[in-house]
Write an enzyme that holds these catalytic residues in place. Sequence first.
Site, PDB file in Angstrom:
ATOM      1  N   SER A  10       0.756  -1.281  -0.015  1.00 23.56           N
ATOM      2  CA  SER A  10       0.086  -0.055   0.021  1.00 23.56           C
ATOM      3  C   SER A  10       0.675   1.221  -0.098  1.00 23.56           C
ATOM      4  O   SER A  10       0.148   2.397  -0.024  1.00 23.56           O
ATOM      5  CB  SER A  10      -0.984  -0.033   1.161  1.00 23.56           C
ATOM      6  OG  SER A  10      -0.112  -0.076   2.447  1.00 23.56           O
ATOM      7  N   GLY A  11       2.160   1.127   0.276  1.00 18.62           N
ATOM      8  CA  GLY A  11       3.102   2.392   0.302  1.00 18.62           C
ATOM      9  C   GLY A  11       3.486   2.702  -1.373  1.00 18.62           C
ATOM     10  O   GLY A  11       2.838   2.158  -2.174  1.00 18.62           O
ATOM     11  N   TYR A  12       4.220   3.825  -1.647  1.00 18.89           N
ATOM     12  CA  TYR A  12       4.487   4.155  -2.627  1.00 18.89           C
ATOM     13  C   TYR A  12       5.749   3.344  -3.450  1.00 18.89           C
ATOM     14  O   TYR A  12       5.378   3.180  -4.668  1.00 18.89           O
ATOM     15  CB  TYR A  12       5.229   5.632  -2.570  1.00 18.89           C
ATOM     16  CG  TYR A  12       4.451   6.651  -2.221  1.00 18.89           C
ATOM     17  CD1 TYR A  12       3.141   6.730  -2.552  1.00 18.89           C
ATOM     18  CD2 TYR A  12       4.864   7.852  -1.295  1.00 18.89           C
ATOM     19  CE1 TYR A  12       2.034   7.726  -2.335  1.00 18.89           C
ATOM     20  CE2 TYR A  12       3.696   8.803  -1.200  1.00 18.89           C
ATOM     21  CZ  TYR A  12       2.484   8.823  -1.416  1.00 18.89           C
ATOM     22  OH  TYR A  12       1.914   9.720  -1.268  1.00 18.89           O
ATOM     23  N   THR A  13       6.506   2.475  -2.714  1.00 15.45           N
ATOM     24  CA  THR A  13       7.128   1.638  -3.570  1.00 15.45           C
ATOM     25  C   THR A  13       6.519   0.288  -3.942  1.00 15.45           C
ATOM     26  O   THR A  13       6.817   0.180  -4.958  1.00 15.45           O
ATOM     27  CB  THR A  13       8.375   1.240  -2.544  1.00 15.45           C
ATOM     28  OG1 THR A  13       9.089   2.347  -1.967  1.00 15.45           O
ATOM     29  CG2 THR A  13       9.389   0.103  -2.999  1.00 15.45           C
ATOM     30  N   CYS A 150      17.575   5.166  -2.028  1.00 13.96           N
ATOM     31  CA  CYS A 150      17.573   5.917  -3.114  1.00 13.96           C
ATOM     32  C   CYS A 150      18.720   7.152  -3.038  1.00 13.96           C
ATOM     33  O   CYS A 150      19.475   7.341  -4.159  1.00 13.96           O
ATOM     34  CB  CYS A 150      16.108   6.830  -3.109  1.00 13.96           C
ATOM     35  SG  CYS A 150      15.573   7.405  -1.455  1.00 13.96           S
TER      36      CYS A 150
END
Lengths: 349, 349, 349, 349
Positions: A10-13, A150
Site C-alpha cells: 500500500s505504500g509508494y514503493t 535512493c
Amino acid sequence: MIRAAVIGGSGYTGGELLRILATHPQVEVTTVTSREYAGKPISLIHPNLRGFYTINFTNFSMDKIGEKADVVFLGLPHGVSLNYVPKLLEMGLQVVDLSADFRLKNPEIYKYWYGIDHPYPDLLDKAVYGLPELHYEQLKGAKLIASPGCNATATILALAPIVKGDFTRDLRFISDVKVSSSEGGAKPSEGSHHPERQNAIRPYEADGHRHAAEAEQELSILSGKDVKVSIIPHAISSVRGALASAHVWLDTERNDMDIWKGIAEFYKGKRFIRIIRGGIHPYPDPKYIIGSNFADIGFANEKRLKRLTIFSAIDNLMKGAAGQAVQSFNISRGFREDEGLRTPPLRPA
Amino acid sequence: MIRAAVIGGSGYTGGELLRILATHPQVEVTTVTSREYAGKPISLIHPNLRGFYTINFTNFSMDKIGEKADVVFLGLPHGVSLNYVPKLLEMGLQVVDLSADFRLKNPEIYKYWYGIDHPYPDLLDKAVYGLPELHYEQLKGAKLIASPGCNATATILALAPIVKGDFTRDLRFISDVKVSSSEGGAKPSEGSHHPERQNAIRPYEADGHRHAAEAEQELSILSGKDVKVSIIPHAISSVRGALASAHVWLDTERNDMDIWKGIAEFYKGKRFIRIIRGGIHPYPDPKYIIGSNFADIGFANEKRLKRLTIFSAIDNLMKGAAGQAVQSFNISRGFREDEGLRTPPLRPA
Amino acid sequence: MIRAAVIGGSGYTGGELLRILATHPQVEVTTVTSREYAGKPISLIHPNLRGFYTINFTNFSMDKIGEKADVVFLGLPHGVSLNYVPKLLEMGLQVVDLSADFRLKNPEIYKYWYGIDHPYPDLLDKAVYGLPELHYEQLKGAKLIASPGCNATATILALAPIVKGDFTRDLRFISDVKVSSSEGGAKPSEGSHHPERQNAIRPYEADGHRHAAEAEQELSILSGKDVKVSIIPHAISSVRGALASAHVWLDTERNDMDIWKGIAEFYKGKRFIRIIRGGIHPYPDPKYIIGSNFADIGFANEKRLKRLTIFSAIDNLMKGAAGQAVQSFNISRGFREDEGLRTPPLRPA
Amino acid sequence: MIRAAVIGGSGYTGGELLRILATHPQVEVTTVTSREYAGKPISLIHPNLRGFYTINFTNFSMDKIGEKADVVFLGLPHGVSLNYVPKLLEMGLQVVDLSADFRLKNPEIYKYWYGIDHPYPDLLDKAVYGLPELHYEQLKGAKLIASPGCNATATILALAPIVKGDFTRDLRFISDVKVSSSEGGAKPSEGSHHPERQNAIRPYEADGHRHAAEAEQELSILSGKDVKVSIIPHAISSVRGALASAHVWLDTERNDMDIWKGIAEFYKGKRFIRIIRGGIHPYPDPKYIIGSNFADIGFANEKRLKRLTIFSAIDNLMKGAAGQAVQSFNISRGFREDEGLRTPPLRPA
C-alpha cells in the site's frame, strides 16, 4: 510466467512495483499484502491503477505464500523485513528486499546506523547489493537481492567513476542531495503536510544520513580504499526525483574531456546510465527522467579551485526503489535488463 | 511497420507523440521536422528522449515526405495545418491533424472563432473528429483525423452522457476548466514565466474560449438538440492535467445511482474511460492519470438544489492531445486501440 | 492598548492573527492558548514568528481570561466555540469568533449544515456577520463578531453587486471555487500529504459545501430575494489564496461598462476591494494579494451566451480569515479599518 | 521625508523596493523609471501594488533626477549601473546600487568575473559593501552603497562565524545553494518557462558562480586569511527563498554547543539574524522567512566525520536584494535599522 508477491503493497514503493509489473510480460502479480487494507481493492489506495488489477489486498500468510509466488518483493520497514527473509528463502522463494536490512555486509555498521543487532549476519554475505551497474554478474541467479536506498543510489552512481579513477586522494566526500516528497513514503506527518512541505528548502537528518553507510561500503569495495561520504539531504517541493551533488576536490586541474572520459568509460554499455554534457540542458535534472529507471550523470568542473561536482539525477521511486528492484530481478532471471522499464520518461512533468 | 512523420516536432505535443511512438510496436518514426532546430538532435530539445532516437530534426519537405512516411502527425499552429493537409492527402498519406483546422464542420463557425475563411470547406466533411468515444466506427480507415482540443475533450466527455440522457432541458452549460501549464505550449511568455505562473489561479480567455465550438458541435450532433457551452479556463500551478467541472441544473431531483447508470451505460466498454464513484478518492483528479490516456469521469449531485456537476479529468498532453491522436490512429489502422498506450499512470507525480 | 487573547493559537488562523497583531499599534497580545502546546514557546509552532513573541502558549482558563484580555479571538472548531462565547460575553469581553457557530441567523439552517442544535439561538441575532463591506455600520461597537468563512467571503463578494443590481432573475448561482492547501488547516491528513496534494485538481465536499448557507443568507438579506448558491470547491496546489468563479446567466446582453459600473458603484469607497479590469492582468488572481487583506473583483462577459462570470480573489488566511477578523475588530473599536493591515501583498510569491 | 527614486523599477527587485517603501514612514517615492513602460501605471506591471502608487513609470533623466530625489536606488543590470553612479554622486545624491558594479574592491577581480574593465576604480574604495552584519559602522553616512548579491549574502552569513573562529584551517568551502525562480529576474526565458522550471532540480552556472568573488572578498577581509569559496547554485521549484548549505571540514571534533556559541556570539545583537537550533524545525528553511528581511542561520554537525554544515536561509528578494538595500539605507540615514521591515514573515506561504 513468474508469479510475484508484493508484501507491503500500500505504500509508494509497493504501488510503483505494481505499476511496473502491470505490464511486465514475464510476471504475474498474484498477491499484494497490506495489513491495513486487507480485503480492499488495490485501486482504493492506488487510484492510478484503476482497471489494472482485479485482486484485492490480503493479509500476509507465510504458510500460503509458497503456493502463490516464485518471487517476493518486500516493501516493509527496516527491522521488519529481517523477520521474513530467512523463512522465505528456506521455502525456496526468491526475495527482493527493498528495506535496508540486507544491504550492509558488516552487522556492526548496521547496528551503528539502525540500532538493531542483526539476527542473521550469515545472510548478509549471501545478499547481493542490487545496484546492477556495480554487481551485474553477481545478480545473475541471485536468490536474495538487497535493493539499494535512493540517496545511496544517487550518491554511489555519482562517485563510483571518481573513486575508481585517479582524480583525488581526498576520499572524504560531500553528497548534498535534494529530494522530493515521495521519498518520505505514503504516511502523513507534520513535515509532509502540504502547507508545510510545499516551498520548503529544508535540511533533514543532516548530521548523519543512514544511506552514507551503503555508499561508503560500495565505494570502498569498488576502489579498495577507505572512502567516507557525508550525505546531507534537503527536502524540496517536487513530488518525484532526487539530485545528488557530489563535491570533489581534485588533486590537480583536469580538463572536461578527461573527466567526461572517466565517467563514460566507467559506465560504458550500462543500459540505464545516460551521461549528460553540453547542449541547452547541460546538467542532469531529475525532471527529465520522471517515470523511468534512468540515472543521468553529469558534472561541473571549476578549474579555478580544482573543484569538481558530479551530479546524479534519478526518479527516487524508480531507479531509487521499485525500478531498480525490477532491473535487478530481470538480471537475476536472465530477462532483458529493461523488461517492464522501457517507457520513456515524461516531459514536461 | 508503419512509417510516421511528426511535423512540428519540437513542441510539447510533438514531444509527447515521440515519447509514445518510441515504444509503439507497429510504428517507426522516420521524420521529425522543426524549422528552428533542423539538423539538431531530438534530445537537444526533448532531454527525456535521450537514447531513444538517433535521427535529427529536419526541415519539412513536401516533395520528400511521401517517400518517408505513411502517416503524418501535424503538430502545427491553427491556420498553418490548413496548407499542408490537402497536398498530403492527395499524395495518399494519412493525416492526423492536432490543430483546430479540420475539427469544425461548419466553416462559418470556424471563421467566427479563428478569424479565417476556410480554404478547403469540402475537406471538413471528410475529416473525422478524433474522439473515439463518439466516433469509433468512423475512425476505421479514416484518412484525415482531426484530433480534438484538450478542453473540448474534457468538456465533451463530461457532458455527452448528460445531453444524451433525460437529465435536463436546460441546454446551456458551464464548463469551468482548471488547466496545467503545459497546455500553453513550449514557447515562453510573460504569463508562463515561472515566478508569475506558479501559484497563480488565473482565468484566461474567460469571455469565450474557442474549444466551446467543438463542444457545441459534438454535443449537438450527439443529442440532436441545440447545445450551448461556455468554457471558462483557469490556469493553475500544475504542469500536466486538466479538470473540467461541467455544471448542470437537473429538471428533477435524481438519485446518485440513476446518474451513475446514465454515465456508465453511455461509456460501457470504452477502453480509456474510467468511472469514479466513492472510496477515498471519490472524484476524478487528473493527478492520478498523469502519463496515461485515460479520462476519469465522476460527479457530485447536490439534491437540495438539483445541481449536478460532472467532473472529467485528463492528462492534457495524452487524452487531450498526443495520446488521443495515437488512439484514433490505432483504430483507423485496425490495431489494438491501446497500442503504445498501456503504461499505467504515475503516482504520485 | 487593547489586550487580546487568541484562543486556539496553534493553527493557521491563530498564527495569522499573531502575525498581524505583532505589529498592530493598538493591540497587545497577552494570551495565546493551545491545549496541545501549553508551556511551549509560540515560535516552536510558528517558526516565522521567532523573535516576535516572548510569551508561551498556555491552557485556556475561563477564570483568568477576564483579567488578561479585553478582546478574545476564537480560533476553535465549529461546535466548540459555542461553549465559550456566552460566558465570555457575560464577563464583558468582546468576542471575535472565527468559527461558523454564530454566522447563521436561523438555527435550523445551522442544524441542517452542521448537525448541531444551537444551544444559544438568542445570541445569533446579537452576532454581527463580520463582512465589513456589507455590515460596516453594525460592526461599530459590536460585542460579538462572527467572522465569515473563506469560501463564503469570496462568493458573497463576487455576487453581492449582481443580486443587488438588475442583472438576472435567475437566482441560482454556481460558485466554482479553487482553494489552496492552507484552507484545510494545520492538521495533517491523507489528503493533505504533500505527494497526494501537490499537483492535485481535486473537487471536495462537492455535493454541498457548508459555506453556501452563509452566502445564501447574506445575499438574500442584501437583495430581499430568495438567492440559492451552490459552492463547489476544488483543492489545488497553491498554499495560500482562493478564487471564486461565480457564474451568472444574464437576463439580457449587457456591455462591459455596464457591468463594471454595477460593481464599482456597489464597492465605492471600500478600503479592501480592488476592481480589476483590463491591462496585462485583466482578471483577479489570488497570487497578487498574498499576505494582504484585499479582495480583488473582476469579471468576464461572454455576450454570445449572455454568460457572466464574476471572479473574486482573496488570501484565504487574510480576507478569508484572520485579516477580515482584524478589519472587523478595527471597525468595532473605531480604529482605522486597515490598522495592522497596510503591508502590500507580496509579488512574486 | 526623504525623496527616493527607483531606477529600473519594472523588475522584481524594483517591485520589492516599491513594496517596502510604500509603507516606509521616512521615505516618499517620487520617481520610478522604466524604459519599456514609461507613461504606464506602476500597477500595470506590479498588480500587487494596485492602490499604493498614483505615479506612473517615467524615462530616466539625469537632468531632472536631482530635483526629484535625495536617494537613488539602482535596479539596473551589471555594466549599466557603472555609467550612472559617478554623475549621481557628483550631483550630491545618495546611491544604493543593487548591481554588482561596485561590490568588488579589486577591479581585476571584477574584470575576471564580469568581463569589463572597470572605468571608475577609484570609486570602488568609496563604496560600502552593504552587508550590515559586517559593515554597520561604515554604512553610517555612506553615500555609495553596493548592495550584495543574494547568493553571496547567504554564503557570507553562513561562513563568517566559521572563518572568524578557530574551526578549520581548510579554507576552501563549498556553498551548495538552492534558489527559487524569482532570483532569475522578471524576464521570461526557456529555462524560466513554467513547464520547464516547475519540478526542476537543476544546477546552473555550476562551474563558477560570480557571487563567489564577493564571498571570497568579504570572508578574506573578515578573517585576514585567503578564503576560497565555490558557489554551486541549483534552481528548484519555489518562487521565493534561497538556502545556502556551506560545508566545512572541521580541524577537530567539536560539540554542538561550541559551534552554537561561535555563531551566536558573532551575531549577537544583529537585528535580522535569527539563530536556529532544535525544536521541531531544527534547521533554517527559507519558507519561514518569506516576505521578511531575516537571515536564519543554523547548522548540522556530523561528528563521525568532523563535517559541519552551516545553513543560511534568506528571502532572495528581501535580505537577498531589496530588503537589505533598505536596511543599509536606514543605517546610512540614522533611522531604525528595521524601518519599513518590521512585518513578520508569512506562514504558511
